[in-house]
Design a protein around this motif. Structure first.
Motif, PDB file in Angstrom:
ATOM      1  N   TRP A  40       0.857  -1.193   0.000  1.00 37.96           N
ATOM      2  CA  TRP A  40       0.000   0.000   0.000  1.00 37.96           C
ATOM      3  C   TRP A  40       0.888   1.235   0.000  1.00 37.96           C
ATOM      4  O   TRP A  40       2.051   1.193   0.386  1.00 37.96           O
ATOM      5  CB  TRP A  40      -0.951   0.021   1.205  1.00 37.96           C
ATOM      6  N   GLN A  41       0.316   2.318  -0.460  1.00 38.98           N
ATOM      7  CA  GLN A  41       1.021   3.601  -0.526  1.00 38.98           C
ATOM      8  C   GLN A  41       0.389   4.553   0.478  1.00 38.98           C
ATOM      9  O   GLN A  41      -0.827   4.711   0.504  1.00 38.98           O
ATOM     10  CB  GLN A  41       0.891   4.208  -1.932  1.00 38.98           C
ATOM     11  N   ALA A  42       1.231   5.206   1.267  1.00 37.05           N
ATOM     12  CA  ALA A  42       0.711   6.169   2.235  1.00 37.05           C
ATOM     13  C   ALA A  42      -0.036   7.285   1.505  1.00 37.05           C
ATOM     14  O   ALA A  42       0.330   7.670   0.395  1.00 37.05           O
ATOM     15  CB  ALA A  42       1.839   6.754   3.067  1.00 37.05           C
ATOM     16  N   SER A  43      -1.083   7.777   2.149  1.00 34.94           N
ATOM     17  CA  SER A  43      -1.912   8.810   1.529  1.00 34.94           C
ATOM     18  C   SER A  43      -2.294   9.846   2.565  1.00 34.94           C
ATOM     19  O   SER A  43      -2.040   9.692   3.757  1.00 34.94           O
ATOM     20  CB  SER A  43      -3.153   8.180   0.906  1.00 34.94           C
ATOM     21  N   GLU A  44      -2.939  10.897   2.087  1.00 40.07           N
ATOM     22  CA  GLU A  44      -3.439  11.958   2.972  1.00 40.07           C
ATOM     23  C   GLU A  44      -4.929  11.759   3.263  1.00 40.07           C
ATOM     24  O   GLU A  44      -5.591  12.693   3.712  1.00 40.07           O
ATOM     25  CB  GLU A  44      -3.253  13.324   2.295  1.00 40.07           C
ATOM     26  N   SER A  45      -5.429  10.561   2.966  1.00 39.99           N
ATOM     27  CA  SER A  45      -6.873  10.315   3.091  1.00 39.99           C
ATOM     28  C   SER A  45      -7.412  10.686   4.470  1.00 39.99           C
ATOM     29  O   SER A  45      -6.754  10.485   5.492  1.00 39.99           O
ATOM     30  CB  SER A  45      -7.175   8.829   2.877  1.00 39.99           C
ATOM     31  N   LYS A  46      -8.615  11.210   4.467  1.00 43.56           N
ATOM     32  CA  LYS A  46      -9.409  11.374   5.685  1.00 43.56           C
ATOM     33  C   LYS A  46     -10.581  10.410   5.598  1.00 43.56           C
ATOM     34  O   LYS A  46     -10.996  10.014   4.501  1.00 43.56           O
ATOM     35  CB  LYS A  46      -9.942  12.811   5.792  1.00 43.56           C
ATOM     36  N   ALA A  47     -11.133  10.064   6.765  1.00 43.65           N
ATOM     37  CA  ALA A  47     -12.272   9.144   6.756  1.00 43.65           C
ATOM     38  C   ALA A  47     -13.450   9.742   5.986  1.00 43.65           C
ATOM     39  O   ALA A  47     -14.250   9.014   5.399  1.00 43.65           O
ATOM     40  CB  ALA A  47     -12.685   8.791   8.180  1.00 43.65           C
ATOM     41  N   GLN A  48     -13.545  11.065   5.963  1.00 46.70           N
ATOM     42  CA  GLN A  48     -14.645  11.693   5.217  1.00 46.70           C
ATOM     43  C   GLN A  48     -14.539  11.419   3.721  1.00 46.70           C
ATOM     44  O   GLN A  48     -15.546  11.528   3.001  1.00 46.70           O
ATOM     45  CB  GLN A  48     -14.646  13.199   5.459  1.00 46.70           C
ATOM     46  N   ASP A  49     -13.336  11.100   3.236  1.00 46.69           N
ATOM     47  CA  ASP A  49     -13.185  10.777   1.812  1.00 46.69           C
ATOM     48  C   ASP A  49     -13.980   9.532   1.429  1.00 46.69           C
ATOM     49  O   ASP A  49     -14.204   9.271   0.242  1.00 46.69           O
ATOM     50  CB  ASP A  49     -11.709  10.529   1.461  1.00 46.69           C
ATOM     51  N   ILE A  50     -14.372   8.727   2.426  1.00 45.68           N
ATOM     52  CA  ILE A  50     -15.121   7.506   2.144  1.00 45.68           C
ATOM     53  C   ILE A  50     -16.611   7.817   1.974  1.00 45.68           C
ATOM     54  O   ILE A  50     -17.360   7.006   1.444  1.00 45.68           O
ATOM     55  CB  ILE A  50     -14.929   6.461   3.275  1.00 45.68           C
ATOM     56  N   LEU A  51     -17.029   9.012   2.415  1.00 43.17           N
ATOM     57  CA  LEU A  51     -18.469   9.278   2.459  1.00 43.17           C
ATOM     58  C   LEU A  51     -19.001   9.735   1.110  1.00 43.17           C
ATOM     59  O   LEU A  51     -18.439  10.613   0.460  1.00 43.17           O
ATOM     60  CB  LEU A  51     -18.759  10.330   3.527  1.00 43.17           C
ATOM     61  N   ARG A  52     -20.104   9.143   0.707  1.00 42.25           N
ATOM     62  CA  ARG A  52     -20.791   9.560  -0.520  1.00 42.25           C
ATOM     63  C   ARG A  52     -21.468  10.903  -0.255  1.00 42.25           C
ATOM     64  O   ARG A  52     -22.073  11.106   0.796  1.00 42.25           O
ATOM     65  CB  ARG A  52     -21.836   8.498  -0.888  1.00 42.25           C
ATOM     66  N   SER A  53     -21.339  11.814  -1.205  1.00 47.27           N
ATOM     67  CA  SER A  53     -21.948  13.123  -1.005  1.00 47.27           C
ATOM     68  C   SER A  53     -23.463  13.007  -1.042  1.00 47.27           C
ATOM     69  O   SER A  53     -24.026  12.112  -1.684  1.00 47.27           O
ATOM     70  CB  SER A  53     -21.478  14.093  -2.078  1.00 47.27           C
ATOM     71  N   LYS A  54     -24.110  13.908  -0.346  1.00 46.60           N
ATOM     72  CA  LYS A  54     -25.567  13.904  -0.296  1.00 46.60           C
ATOM     73  C   LYS A  54     -26.137  13.981  -1.714  1.00 46.60           C
ATOM     74  O   LYS A  54     -27.151  13.365  -2.033  1.00 46.60           O
ATOM     75  CB  LYS A  54     -26.032  15.103   0.528  1.00 46.60           C
ATOM     76  N   ARG A  55     -25.469  14.710  -2.568  1.00 46.00           N
ATOM     77  CA  ARG A  55     -25.942  14.890  -3.938  1.00 46.00           C
ATOM     78  C   ARG A  55     -25.964  13.564  -4.719  1.00 46.00           C
ATOM     79  O   ARG A  55     -26.813  13.346  -5.574  1.00 46.00           O
ATOM     80  CB  ARG A  55     -25.009  15.891  -4.636  1.00 46.00           C
ATOM     81  N   GLU A  56     -25.025  12.691  -4.415  1.00 44.08           N
ATOM     82  CA  GLU A  56     -24.931  11.417  -5.136  1.00 44.08           C
ATOM     83  C   GLU A  56     -25.701  10.295  -4.420  1.00 44.08           C
ATOM     84  O   GLU A  56     -25.713   9.160  -4.888  1.00 44.08           O
ATOM     85  CB  GLU A  56     -23.463  11.003  -5.276  1.00 44.08           C
ATOM     86  N   ASP A  57     -26.309  10.635  -3.290  1.00 45.22           N
ATOM     87  CA  ASP A  57     -26.911   9.611  -2.443  1.00 45.22           C
ATOM     88  C   ASP A  57     -28.328   9.313  -2.910  1.00 45.22           C
ATOM     89  O   ASP A  57     -29.144  10.215  -3.067  1.00 45.22           O
ATOM     90  CB  ASP A  57     -26.923  10.125  -0.995  1.00 45.22           C
ATOM     91  N   LEU A  58     -28.616   8.042  -3.107  1.00 44.12           N
ATOM     92  CA  LEU A  58     -29.965   7.620  -3.505  1.00 44.12           C
ATOM     93  C   LEU A  58     -30.812   7.158  -2.327  1.00 44.12           C
ATOM     94  O   LEU A  58     -31.972   6.828  -2.506  1.00 44.12           O
ATOM     95  CB  LEU A  58     -29.865   6.491  -4.538  1.00 44.12           C
ATOM     96  N   PHE A  59     -30.233   7.109  -1.140  1.00 50.24           N
ATOM     97  CA  PHE A  59     -30.923   6.449  -0.038  1.00 50.24           C
ATOM     98  C   PHE A  59     -30.952   7.234   1.262  1.00 50.24           C
ATOM     99  O   PHE A  59     -31.206   6.671   2.309  1.00 50.24           O
ATOM    100  CB  PHE A  59     -30.295   5.065   0.211  1.00 50.24           C
ATOM    101  N   ARG A  60     -30.681   8.558   1.203  1.00 50.52           N
ATOM    102  CA  ARG A  60     -30.646   9.319   2.444  1.00 50.52           C
ATOM    103  C   ARG A  60     -32.064   9.738   2.858  1.00 50.52           C
ATOM    104  O   ARG A  60     -32.974   9.679   2.073  1.00 50.52           O
ATOM    105  CB  ARG A  60     -29.740  10.544   2.308  1.00 50.52           C
TER     106      ARG A  60
END
Lengths: 252, 252
Positions: free
Chosen positions: A232-252
């Motif tokens: 694996w390669q180290a990254s600057e990822s934040k856990a929020q990067d995993i979250l689908r945006s409300k705009r793209e969400d079909l199930f909120r």
């Protein structure tokens, strides 16, 4: 890939040094961390050491909490804490055969899960509620930095919590905080036969979190799991990067 | 726990013997399976060997498929196959910036996922679509029985597919077929401090599937991953045991 747990960790309390406890427990099992090792840490031990615990006796429920609590037959004080941790209630329901209903909330950090991740299991006493850490990415980085300094090599840390899923029973661990670990692995855009893969992006941090559940027994005795041998390669990822945006969400 | 991939598997074609190919590949890497080993197998190699592949040129789209295809800008013939594999379309949407939209369907086996699990990546040629096996639990048991007979010990098999999640980006592998592997681990009802845990039930098979994604690169070269050293009890679980009933579903 080898996956193993850190044995003999103490019962954590507010103010305890989680990194130091991991270092000492690893020393006791004659294990040194190596470059590229990734630790998955159950958020509960992070939350406890950071004092992200609430005594339910100290909570005064709001009218909104009292109303929602009646709807789902939960303690209004617990519902008050859920509301404080939430930006929005997504669903709430109690079926007749349920003793307690279900609240699916959007946590103020963006995670959508039951009870806004407020948990009373593995609390130190009845009436203690555990919330997510205030900044789980920062928590992960604190532990990562301390362990990297001690072991002299680059590591990765995932802080995990146990979430349900809309259409599948049982729970899996997911990533709620990241240090150096990529949220999503970007593939090179082709499959084994060179065809473009438009939508494939393994949720690397969540795969690690889910895998940790195989060894991280819910009885709370193995809250730290180590993965060795992954590329694996180290990254600057934040856990929020995993979250689908409300705009793209079909199930909120 | 050790997790390793089976190297050197061939490009699978309809009619090939998957179990025999795994046995030969393991022999070539001097590996014997041991009692309690669990194999996670990407459904694509199961589907291919079972002939669960469709040539898009042979598909005539229905009016319903043509209409839905126009809505999401997909090939109507692919949409026709998606509809044939589905009991119901749950959501369909195309945002303006998307080239192709999204279809979330309930597969006739009950799984809720994009495109009813119909996939064109890792197909042998453009225009070939891969579907789920007709009975993924039976597929898992066929492989499990053949490997148990060869190695003379009890094993477990999970057939996996790669699913997205409603609120989280990236994909993780989930279980779509089980042989001996429990769908859900029933915990003993108490946490580390003896308090009752009402709702905790780790999705063991899905944890295994997700973990396999750490080594099962989407490039298709590592479709079989082996887990060794886990404590687990053989069960009669079916993959459908993982599915939340429609009655309990808040998001269908």
């Amino acid at each position: 890939m080898q996956v193993f747990s850190v044995a003999g960790l103490p019962d954590f309390q507010p103010g305890m040094d989680l990194s130091q406890a991991i270092i000492e427990a690893l020393a006791a099992q004659n294990t040194e961390l190596m470059a590229g090792d990734i630790l998955v840490i159950a958020h509960k031990v992070v939350s406890k050491t950071e004092g992200a615990v609430i005594d339910i006796e100290q909570v005064t429920p709001s009218d909104e909490a009292i109303q929602l609590a009646a709807e789902v037959n939960k303690d209004p004080r617990k519902v008050e804490v859920i509301l404080r941790q939430s930006s929005r209630i997504i669903r709430s329901m109690k079926r007749p055969e349920q003793e307690e209903g279900t609240i699916i909330a959007e946590h103020k950090l963006g995670f959508i899960c039951a009870n806004a991740a407020v948990d009373e299991s593995n609390a130190d006493h009845v009436g203690q509620l555990i919330t997510l850490p205030d900044d789980p990415d920062a928590s992960a980085m604190n532990v990562c930095n301390a362990l990297e300094k001690h072991f002299g090599c680059q590591l990765g840390v995932v802080v995990s919590d146990t979430f349900g899923r809309p259409w599948r029973l049982g729970q899996t661990n997911v990533a709620v905080g990241l240090a150096r670990v990529p949220a999503i692995t970007k593939l090179d855009g082709s499959d084994a036969w060179g065809r473009e893969l438009k939508v494939t992006a393994p949720a690397f941090a969540d795969e690690l979190a889910a895998a940790s559940g195989l060894l991280m027994s819910k009885d709370g005795k193995c809250p730290v799991i180590i993965f060795r041998g992954l590329a694996w390669q180290a990254s600057e990822s934040k856990a929020q990067d995993i979250l689908r945006s409300k705009r793209e969400d079909l199930f909120r």
